[in-house]
Design an enzyme around this catalytic site. Structure first.
Site, PDB file in Angstrom:
ATOM      1  NE  ARG A  25      -4.252  -1.326   0.083  1.00  0.00           N
ATOM      2  CZ  ARG A  25      -5.390  -1.395   0.759  1.00  0.00           C
ATOM      3  NH1 ARG A  25      -5.653  -0.526   1.685  1.00  0.00           N
ATOM      4  NH2 ARG A  25      -6.258  -2.327   0.485  1.00  0.00           N
ATOM      5  NE  ARG A  29      -7.477   5.194   2.348  1.00  0.00           N
ATOM      6  CZ  ARG A  29      -8.238   4.256   2.882  1.00  0.00           C
ATOM      7  NH1 ARG A  29      -9.466   4.523   3.255  1.00  0.00           N
ATOM      8  NH2 ARG A  29      -7.765   3.041   3.062  1.00  0.00           N
ATOM      9  NE  ARG A  38     -10.615   7.254  -3.083  1.00  0.00           N
ATOM     10  CZ  ARG A  38     -11.924   7.379  -3.315  1.00  0.00           C
ATOM     11  NH1 ARG A  38     -12.362   8.285  -4.182  1.00  0.00           N
ATOM     12  NH2 ARG A  38     -12.793   6.608  -2.689  1.00  0.00           N
ATOM     13  CG  ASP A  75      -8.888  -3.139  -4.505  1.00  0.00           C
ATOM     14  OD1 ASP A  75      -8.295  -2.496  -3.626  1.00  0.00           O
ATOM     15  OD2 ASP A  75      -9.615  -4.119  -4.258  1.00  0.00           O
ATOM     16  CE1 TYR A 151     -13.024  -7.850   1.513  1.00  0.00           C
ATOM     17  CE2 TYR A 151     -11.185  -8.904   0.399  1.00  0.00           C
ATOM     18  CZ  TYR A 151     -11.657  -8.019   1.344  1.00  0.00           C
ATOM     19  OH  TYR A 151     -10.786  -7.305   2.113  1.00  0.00           O
TER      20      TYR A 151
HETATM   21  O1  CP3 Z   1       0.338   0.789  -3.534  1.00  0.00           O
HETATM   22  C1  CP3 Z   1      -0.578  -0.050  -3.538  1.00  0.00           C
HETATM   23  O2  CP3 Z   1      -0.502  -1.137  -2.941  1.00  0.00           O
HETATM   24  C2  CP3 Z   1      -1.811   0.309  -4.340  1.00  0.00           C
HETATM   25  C3  CP3 Z   1      -2.526  -0.783  -5.021  1.00  0.00           C
HETATM   26  C4  CP3 Z   1      -3.436  -1.623  -4.126  1.00  0.00           C
HETATM   27  C5  CP3 Z   1      -4.675  -1.205  -3.554  1.00  0.00           C
HETATM   28  N1  CP3 Z   1      -5.257  -2.282  -2.971  1.00  0.00           N
HETATM   29  C6  CP3 Z   1      -5.248   0.158  -3.621  1.00  0.00           C
HETATM   30  C7  CP3 Z   1      -6.324   0.534  -2.677  1.00  0.00           C
HETATM   31  C8  CP3 Z   1      -3.268  -2.965  -3.803  1.00  0.00           C
HETATM   32  C9  CP3 Z   1      -2.082  -3.863  -4.113  1.00  0.00           C
HETATM   33  C10 CP3 Z   1      -4.442  -3.376  -3.082  1.00  0.00           C
HETATM   34  C11 CP3 Z   1      -4.660  -4.751  -2.629  1.00  0.00           C
HETATM   35  C12 CP3 Z   1      -5.839  -5.065  -1.798  1.00  0.00           C
HETATM   36  N2  CP3 Z   1      -7.102  -4.566  -1.891  1.00  0.00           N
HETATM   37  C13 CP3 Z   1      -5.831  -6.068  -0.794  1.00  0.00           C
HETATM   38  C14 CP3 Z   1      -4.664  -6.950  -0.442  1.00  0.00           C
HETATM   39  C15 CP3 Z   1      -3.692  -6.287   0.486  1.00  0.00           C
HETATM   40  C16 CP3 Z   1      -4.129  -6.255   1.916  1.00  0.00           C
HETATM   41  O3  CP3 Z   1      -4.281  -5.122   2.421  1.00  0.00           O
HETATM   42  O4  CP3 Z   1      -4.298  -7.302   2.549  1.00  0.00           O
HETATM   43  C17 CP3 Z   1      -7.127  -6.112  -0.254  1.00  0.00           C
HETATM   44  C18 CP3 Z   1      -7.611  -7.007   0.858  1.00  0.00           C
HETATM   45  C19 CP3 Z   1      -7.927  -5.166  -0.955  1.00  0.00           C
HETATM   46  C20 CP3 Z   1      -9.387  -4.878  -0.784  1.00  0.00           C
HETATM   47  C21 CP3 Z   1      -9.659  -3.492  -0.379  1.00  0.00           C
HETATM   48  N3  CP3 Z   1      -9.368  -2.392  -1.146  1.00  0.00           N
HETATM   49  C22 CP3 Z   1     -10.280  -3.039   0.809  1.00  0.00           C
HETATM   50  C23 CP3 Z   1     -10.767  -3.939   1.932  1.00  0.00           C
HETATM   51  C24 CP3 Z   1     -10.359  -1.652   0.731  1.00  0.00           C
HETATM   52  C25 CP3 Z   1     -11.061  -0.716   1.680  1.00  0.00           C
HETATM   53  C26 CP3 Z   1     -10.383  -0.628   2.964  1.00  0.00           C
HETATM   54  C27 CP3 Z   1      -9.320   0.417   2.909  1.00  0.00           C
HETATM   55  O5  CP3 Z   1      -8.152   0.132   3.201  1.00  0.00           O
HETATM   56  O6  CP3 Z   1      -9.717   1.532   2.565  1.00  0.00           O
HETATM   57  C28 CP3 Z   1      -9.735  -1.248  -0.486  1.00  0.00           C
HETATM   58  C29 CP3 Z   1      -9.577   0.144  -0.999  1.00  0.00           C
HETATM   59  C30 CP3 Z   1      -8.239   0.562  -1.518  1.00  0.00           C
HETATM   60  N4  CP3 Z   1      -7.441  -0.179  -2.344  1.00  0.00           N
HETATM   61  C31 CP3 Z   1      -7.632   1.831  -1.294  1.00  0.00           C
HETATM   62  C32 CP3 Z   1      -6.426   1.819  -2.025  1.00  0.00           C
HETATM   63  C33 CP3 Z   1      -5.442   2.959  -2.158  1.00  0.00           C
HETATM   64  C34 CP3 Z   1      -8.224   3.004  -0.491  1.00  0.00           C
HETATM   65  C35 CP3 Z   1      -9.421   3.492  -1.196  1.00  0.00           C
HETATM   66  C36 CP3 Z   1      -9.691   4.963  -1.082  1.00  0.00           C
HETATM   67  O7  CP3 Z   1      -8.824   5.807  -1.390  1.00  0.00           O
HETATM   68  O8  CP3 Z   1     -10.833   5.301  -0.777  1.00  0.00           O
END
Ligand code: CP3
Length: 344
Positions: A25, A29, A38, A75, A151
């Protein structure tokens, strides 16, 4: 050229004076640059569907911290969305599915996965690859079949995924059918990412922690292994290193090694993982508790030095966190951590 990058060297289990560094990540944010982009999008997935924006976001942490690898901005839930489950991200709630899998018929009736429906992801890969410095590898990724299934059945994030566990216990055969459909989709999706320019693949088994050792093998690792086998047997993907992140898995070191991954990304609390058993068999990544970045520089230094000492003699260690950077972390701390590792 790219083969000389320290990230790819570490994945080949070479011993290096300084470990390569990237962060799970790393685009997100916690960065003001990310928040500025964003705010132009109501829906997170709409932002992921814009390949120019994805390119800009993937480059932000590379520019800010000079990291040794970039990760595709996207994602893991793009695949369930492409299966027609309609994923939305709701503020303070996370992902919510409009059409989750509720009954066994929903699995039989899933539309076939069309890898072309995710062309916006492959375009992002190509854009990022063309914009990155030529010596910085790009990581493509997908969720594990199990994590995507969890999910898809639960329909949202959850602490214990009770509904999902109930569903797989009542309908094991259909659960396996869903997992095979997702495995096939992951293979096609990752192959397209590699064709578009990804140098490395990471598989996120973010909900490995909710299964006991037997179920973990049966519902998750079995499918990760067949996904990895398919990638290793395909002429397009056979030489691409594969990293597996499994969150806090309740299993032995051996069963993680048996997945055939080239590198294991260690969760921060995995203290009984046997490093010696992994030596010369597999590369290792991560293991630092991300919460340490909420503490003082001295506390960060102490923990980081402890970790670097632990992996000092390990051939093929990649510096990373044991899970993702969270929105409450200050970018200055990320900069401090990165310099600390390089100066050690
Ligand atoms: O630099 C990076 O890693 C960006 C690319 C990336 C994102 N998600 C962007 C994202 C990657 C590799 C992921 C993987 C991801 N997504 C996982 C596996 C990694 C882990 O954390 O275990 C999972 C479980 C998800 C599913 C997911 N995506 C959830 C549950 C959420 C919401 C919860 C949260 O953290 O906000 C997301 C949203 C998400 N994916 C955001 C980002 C930058 C935040 C969204 C926003 O800006 O509103």
């Amino acid at each position: 050229m790219i083969d000389d990058s320290i990230f790819l060297k570490a994945l080949r289990k070479e011993k290096l004076p300084v470990p390569p560094i990237w962060y799970m990540r790393q685009a997100g944010r916690y960065m003001p640059e990310y928040r500025a982009v964003r705010k132009n999008f109501k829906n997170f997935l709409d932002m992921c569907k814009n390949p120019e924006v994805c390119c800009e976001l993937a480059l932000q942490p590379i520019d800010a911290f000079k990291l040794d690898a970039a990760i595709l901005f996207s994602d893991i839930l793009t695949i369930p969305d492409a299966f027609g489950l309609e994923v939305q991200f709701i503020e303070n709630e996370g992902p919510v599915f409009q059409n989750p899998i509720e009954k066994v018929d929903d699995i039989d009736n899933l539309m076939p996965f069309d890898p072309e429906s995710l062309s916006y992801v492959y375009e992002a890969v190509t854009n990022i690859k063309n914009t990155l410095p030529s010596n910085i590898p790009l990581i493509g990724f997908c969720g594990s079949p199990w994590t995507l299934a969890a999910y898809s059945i639960e329909g949202r994030s959850s602490k214990d995924f009770k509904k999902t566990i109930g569903f797989i216990k009542e309908n094991p055969d259909k659960a396996h059918l869903l997992l095979s459909k997702l495995t096939d989709a992951c293979f096609l999706y990752l192959r397209k990412q590699v064709q578009a320019g990804a140098d490395v693949i990471q598989i996120f088994d973010s909900w490995a922690n909710i299964l006991d050792a037997e179920d973990l093998n049966n519902y998750s690792f079995q499918y990760i292994k067949s996904l990895i086998d398919a990638l290793k047997n395909d002429s397009i993907t056979s030489n691409i290193p594969i990293i597996l992140f499994a969150r806090d898995p309740k299993c032995s070191t051996e069963s993680l090694l048996d997945t055939s991954a080239d590198c294991l990304s260690l969760y921060w609390s995995m203290n009984n993982f046997n490093i010696r058993l992994a030596e010369n068999k597999i590369a290792l990544q991560g293991n630092l508790d991300p919460k340490i970045l909420l503490e003082s520089e001295n506390a960060i230094k102490k923990e980081t030095h402890k970790l670097l000492e632990k992996f000092k003699d390990f051939p093929g260690y990649i510096f990373n966190l044991g899970h993702g950077l969270t929105p409450d972390i200050c970018p200055n701390k990320v900069k401090y951590l990165t310099e600390l590792v390089r100066d050690y």
